[in-house]
Design a protein around this motif. Structure first.
Motif, PDB file in Angstrom:
ATOM      1  N   LEU A 203       0.860  -1.185   0.000  1.00  0.00           N
ATOM      2  CA  LEU A 203       0.000   0.000   0.000  1.00  0.00           C
ATOM      3  C   LEU A 203       0.892   1.229   0.000  1.00  0.00           C
ATOM      4  O   LEU A 203       1.918   1.255   0.699  1.00  0.00           O
ATOM      5  CB  LEU A 203      -0.882   0.028   1.256  1.00  0.00           C
ATOM      6  CG  LEU A 203      -1.813  -1.166   1.465  1.00  0.00           C
ATOM      7  CD1 LEU A 203      -2.491  -1.087   2.848  1.00  0.00           C
ATOM      8  CD2 LEU A 203      -2.873  -1.221   0.362  1.00  0.00           C
ATOM      9  N   ARG A 204       0.511   2.230  -0.767  1.00  0.00           N
ATOM     10  CA  ARG A 204       1.253   3.479  -0.801  1.00  0.00           C
ATOM     11  C   ARG A 204       0.269   4.633  -0.572  1.00  0.00           C
ATOM     12  O   ARG A 204      -0.909   4.534  -0.906  1.00  0.00           O
ATOM     13  CB  ARG A 204       1.924   3.691  -2.166  1.00  0.00           C
ATOM     14  CG  ARG A 204       2.899   2.593  -2.546  1.00  0.00           C
ATOM     15  CD  ARG A 204       4.197   2.632  -1.719  1.00  0.00           C
ATOM     16  NE  ARG A 204       5.137   1.613  -2.191  1.00  0.00           N
ATOM     17  CZ  ARG A 204       5.121   0.342  -1.802  1.00  0.00           C
ATOM     18  NH1 ARG A 204       4.260  -0.064  -0.900  1.00  0.00           N
ATOM     19  NH2 ARG A 204       6.007  -0.512  -2.285  1.00  0.00           N
ATOM     20  N   ALA A 205       0.815   5.732  -0.038  1.00  0.00           N
ATOM     21  CA  ALA A 205       0.024   6.954   0.144  1.00  0.00           C
ATOM     22  C   ALA A 205      -1.290   6.663   0.870  1.00  0.00           C
ATOM     23  O   ALA A 205      -2.369   7.096   0.444  1.00  0.00           O
ATOM     24  CB  ALA A 205      -0.248   7.630  -1.207  1.00  0.00           C
ATOM     25  N   VAL A 206      -1.190   5.931   1.962  1.00  0.00           N
ATOM     26  CA  VAL A 206      -2.389   5.610   2.743  1.00  0.00           C
ATOM     27  C   VAL A 206      -2.976   6.912   3.290  1.00  0.00           C
ATOM     28  O   VAL A 206      -2.258   7.745   3.865  1.00  0.00           O
ATOM     29  CB  VAL A 206      -2.042   4.664   3.916  1.00  0.00           C
ATOM     30  CG1 VAL A 206      -3.269   4.423   4.792  1.00  0.00           C
ATOM     31  CG2 VAL A 206      -1.477   3.342   3.391  1.00  0.00           C
ATOM     32  N   ASP A 207      -4.263   7.092   3.087  1.00  0.00           N
ATOM     33  CA  ASP A 207      -4.963   8.282   3.577  1.00  0.00           C
ATOM     34  C   ASP A 207      -6.151   7.799   4.399  1.00  0.00           C
ATOM     35  O   ASP A 207      -7.211   7.476   3.857  1.00  0.00           O
ATOM     36  CB  ASP A 207      -5.418   9.129   2.373  1.00  0.00           C
ATOM     37  CG  ASP A 207      -6.092  10.441   2.797  1.00  0.00           C
ATOM     38  OD1 ASP A 207      -6.569  10.519   3.947  1.00  0.00           O
ATOM     39  OD2 ASP A 207      -6.145  11.360   1.962  1.00  0.00           O
ATOM     40  N   LEU A 208      -5.941   7.733   5.714  1.00  0.00           N
ATOM     41  CA  LEU A 208      -7.004   7.193   6.574  1.00  0.00           C
ATOM     42  C   LEU A 208      -8.204   8.125   6.602  1.00  0.00           C
ATOM     43  O   LEU A 208      -9.344   7.667   6.723  1.00  0.00           O
ATOM     44  CB  LEU A 208      -6.468   6.955   7.995  1.00  0.00           C
ATOM     45  CG  LEU A 208      -5.396   5.867   8.122  1.00  0.00           C
ATOM     46  CD1 LEU A 208      -4.897   5.775   9.565  1.00  0.00           C
ATOM     47  CD2 LEU A 208      -5.919   4.509   7.655  1.00  0.00           C
ATOM     48  N   TYR A 209      -7.944   9.423   6.504  1.00  0.00           N
ATOM     49  CA  TYR A 209      -9.078  10.368   6.548  1.00  0.00           C
ATOM     50  C   TYR A 209     -10.057  10.082   5.410  1.00  0.00           C
ATOM     51  O   TYR A 209     -11.281  10.077   5.599  1.00  0.00           O
ATOM     52  CB  TYR A 209      -8.582  11.817   6.468  1.00  0.00           C
ATOM     53  CG  TYR A 209      -9.664  12.804   6.839  1.00  0.00           C
ATOM     54  CD1 TYR A 209      -9.771  13.267   8.147  1.00  0.00           C
ATOM     55  CD2 TYR A 209     -10.602  13.225   5.895  1.00  0.00           C
ATOM     56  CE1 TYR A 209     -10.791  14.137   8.507  1.00  0.00           C
ATOM     57  CE2 TYR A 209     -11.627  14.089   6.241  1.00  0.00           C
ATOM     58  CZ  TYR A 209     -11.713  14.544   7.562  1.00  0.00           C
ATOM     59  OH  TYR A 209     -12.741  15.393   7.907  1.00  0.00           O
ATOM     60  N   GLU A 210      -9.510   9.814   4.215  1.00  0.00           N
ATOM     61  CA  GLU A 210     -10.371   9.552   3.053  1.00  0.00           C
ATOM     62  C   GLU A 210     -10.635   8.062   2.850  1.00  0.00           C
ATOM     63  O   GLU A 210     -11.404   7.681   1.963  1.00  0.00           O
ATOM     64  CB  GLU A 210      -9.759  10.146   1.781  1.00  0.00           C
ATOM     65  CG  GLU A 210      -9.567  11.654   1.828  1.00  0.00           C
ATOM     66  CD  GLU A 210     -10.886  12.420   1.968  1.00  0.00           C
ATOM     67  OE1 GLU A 210     -11.964  11.834   1.758  1.00  0.00           O
ATOM     68  OE2 GLU A 210     -10.831  13.621   2.318  1.00  0.00           O
ATOM     69  N   GLY A 211      -9.944   7.217   3.632  1.00  0.00           N
ATOM     70  CA  GLY A 211     -10.165   5.764   3.518  1.00  0.00           C
ATOM     71  C   GLY A 211      -9.651   5.186   2.218  1.00  0.00           C
ATOM     72  O   GLY A 211     -10.253   4.255   1.670  1.00  0.00           O
ATOM     73  N   GLU A 212      -8.516   5.718   1.729  1.00  0.00           N
ATOM     74  CA  GLU A 212      -8.008   5.219   0.451  1.00  0.00           C
ATOM     75  C   GLU A 212      -6.497   5.039   0.478  1.00  0.00           C
ATOM     76  O   GLU A 212      -5.806   5.566   1.363  1.00  0.00           O
ATOM     77  CB  GLU A 212      -8.413   6.142  -0.696  1.00  0.00           C
ATOM     78  CG  GLU A 212      -7.816   7.518  -0.602  1.00  0.00           C
ATOM     79  CD  GLU A 212      -8.298   8.441  -1.723  1.00  0.00           C
ATOM     80  OE1 GLU A 212      -9.277   8.079  -2.407  1.00  0.00           O
ATOM     81  OE2 GLU A 212      -7.697   9.494  -1.906  1.00  0.00           O
ATOM     82  N   ALA A 213      -6.005   4.284  -0.487  1.00  0.00           N
ATOM     83  CA  ALA A 213      -4.569   4.060  -0.654  1.00  0.00           C
ATOM     84  C   ALA A 213      -4.328   3.650  -2.098  1.00  0.00           C
ATOM     85  O   ALA A 213      -5.270   3.300  -2.816  1.00  0.00           O
ATOM     86  CB  ALA A 213      -4.075   2.957   0.286  1.00  0.00           C
ATOM     87  N   ALA A 214      -3.058   3.715  -2.499  1.00  0.00           N
ATOM     88  CA  ALA A 214      -2.649   3.174  -3.794  1.00  0.00           C
ATOM     89  C   ALA A 214      -1.982   1.819  -3.546  1.00  0.00           C
ATOM     90  O   ALA A 214      -1.542   1.528  -2.429  1.00  0.00           O
ATOM     91  CB  ALA A 214      -1.679   4.135  -4.474  1.00  0.00           C
ATOM     92  N   VAL A 215      -1.910   0.998  -4.593  1.00  0.00           N
ATOM     93  CA  VAL A 215      -1.226  -0.290  -4.453  1.00  0.00           C
ATOM     94  C   VAL A 215      -0.002  -0.313  -5.362  1.00  0.00           C
ATOM     95  O   VAL A 215       0.071   0.397  -6.364  1.00  0.00           O
ATOM     96  CB  VAL A 215      -2.144  -1.488  -4.780  1.00  0.00           C
ATOM     97  CG1 VAL A 215      -3.282  -1.557  -3.782  1.00  0.00           C
ATOM     98  CG2 VAL A 215      -2.652  -1.444  -6.217  1.00  0.00           C
ATOM     99  N   SER A 216       0.957  -1.142  -4.978  1.00  0.00           N
ATOM    100  CA  SER A 216       2.221  -1.291  -5.704  1.00  0.00           C
ATOM    101  C   SER A 216       2.575  -2.775  -5.738  1.00  0.00           C
ATOM    102  O   SER A 216       2.275  -3.499  -4.781  1.00  0.00           O
ATOM    103  CB  SER A 216       3.303  -0.505  -4.965  1.00  0.00           C
ATOM    104  OG  SER A 216       4.590  -0.993  -5.249  1.00  0.00           O
ATOM    105  N   TYR A 217       3.227  -3.199  -6.829  1.00  0.00           N
ATOM    106  CA  TYR A 217       3.674  -4.607  -6.864  1.00  0.00           C
ATOM    107  C   TYR A 217       4.804  -4.775  -7.864  1.00  0.00           C
ATOM    108  O   TYR A 217       4.923  -4.012  -8.822  1.00  0.00           O
ATOM    109  CB  TYR A 217       2.518  -5.559  -7.242  1.00  0.00           C
ATOM    110  CG  TYR A 217       1.656  -5.080  -8.383  1.00  0.00           C
ATOM    111  CD1 TYR A 217       2.043  -5.258  -9.701  1.00  0.00           C
ATOM    112  CD2 TYR A 217       0.467  -4.402  -8.142  1.00  0.00           C
ATOM    113  CE1 TYR A 217       1.267  -4.799 -10.748  1.00  0.00           C
ATOM    114  CE2 TYR A 217      -0.320  -3.928  -9.184  1.00  0.00           C
ATOM    115  CZ  TYR A 217       0.092  -4.138 -10.489  1.00  0.00           C
ATOM    116  OH  TYR A 217      -0.669  -3.669 -11.529  1.00  0.00           O
TER     117      TYR A 217
END
Ligand SMILES: CC(C)(COP(=O)(O)OP(=O)(O)OC[C@H]1O[C@@H](n2cnc3c(N)ncnc32)[C@H](O)[C@@H]1OP(=O)(O)O)[C@@H](O)C(=O)NCCC(=O)NCCS
Length: 190
Positions: free
Chosen positions: A95-109
């Motif tokens: 997970l990248r750029a986790v944003d708990l306030y907005e409940g979102e993140a990016a994924v990486s692999y």
């Protein structure tokens, strides 16, 4: 100025628990170990991983990269798992750029060259997605890849990340600006 929205998830959603192992059938996703340095070094020596992740890595930098993950988990910004089987490390998902306030993140692999073509990335990403939605409670996971990276597009679609569109000239690689496919999966997607 006060916001009218409330946090989607509270602080501590990651840091309040140890980073867990994640079961993906034949694969186990686990936090990185200090002795995984050779696998990380091999990954960033691979031309395709260098091309799409735009970095090189020395042995010391691989150790620093591994050492940073517990801090990033506790800062609740990013997380990475080693994708493993009985033979050792096959790849990375996170997970990248986790944003708990907005409940979102990016994924990486990424997947090491010898393990490619066996759906390792999609299987690992599916397990990570289940954890992110069902156990962390995130709402949206985003995924971006260059339109020139067809293999990554296959992974996204196999893991249920719908193609939402193309951001033109949105990421700079060593050969210049690339158009980027934007995929995402929502917790409410079936
Ligand atoms: C993209 C990547 C993660 C795919 O991982 P994977 O576990 O091999 O994925 P899959 O097995 O589903 O294969 C996906 C596609 O890779 C290609 N592929 C298959 N075998 C391959 C091999 N041995 N070597 C290279 N590519 C291969 C095929 O196009 C395949 O699609 P298809 O099954 O429809 O033919 C991996 O190729 C990789 O690490 N690439 C370099 C880093 C990268 O692109 N990261 C993502 C940045 S957004």
């Amino acid at each position: 100025m006060p916001l009218l929205t409330t946090p989607a998830l509270p602080p501590g959603t990651l840091a309040g628990r140890p980073q867990p192992d994640l079961d993906a059938g034949d694969l186990l996703l686990r936090p990185w170990h200090p002795d995984d340095g050779q696998a990380v070094l091999a990954a960033y020596a691979d031309p395709a991983i260098r091309r799409w992740h735009c970095r090189t890595m020395s042995g010391d930098e691989a150790r620093d990269w591994i050492d940073a993950w517990p801090r990033r988990w506790h800062q609740e910004t990013d997380a990475s798992w080693a994708v493993t089987d009985h033979a050792g490390v096959l790849g990375q998902v996170g997970l990248r750029a986790v944003d708990l306030y907005e409940g979102e993140a990016a994924v990486s692999y990424w997947v090491l060259p010898a393990a490619r073509g066996q759906r390792v990335a999609a299987r690992a990403l599916t397990a990570l997605t289940a954890f992110a939605f069902d156990r962390l409670g995130l709402h949206r996971l985003g995924l971006r890849h260059s339109t020139a990276n067809g293999a990554s597009c296959q992974v996204a679609q196999r893991a249920g990340f719908h193609l939402e569109g193309t951001n033109r000239g949105a990421a700079r690689h060593t050969d210049g600006w690339h158009d980027m496919h934007v995929h995402a999966r929502l917790r409410t997607d079936t």
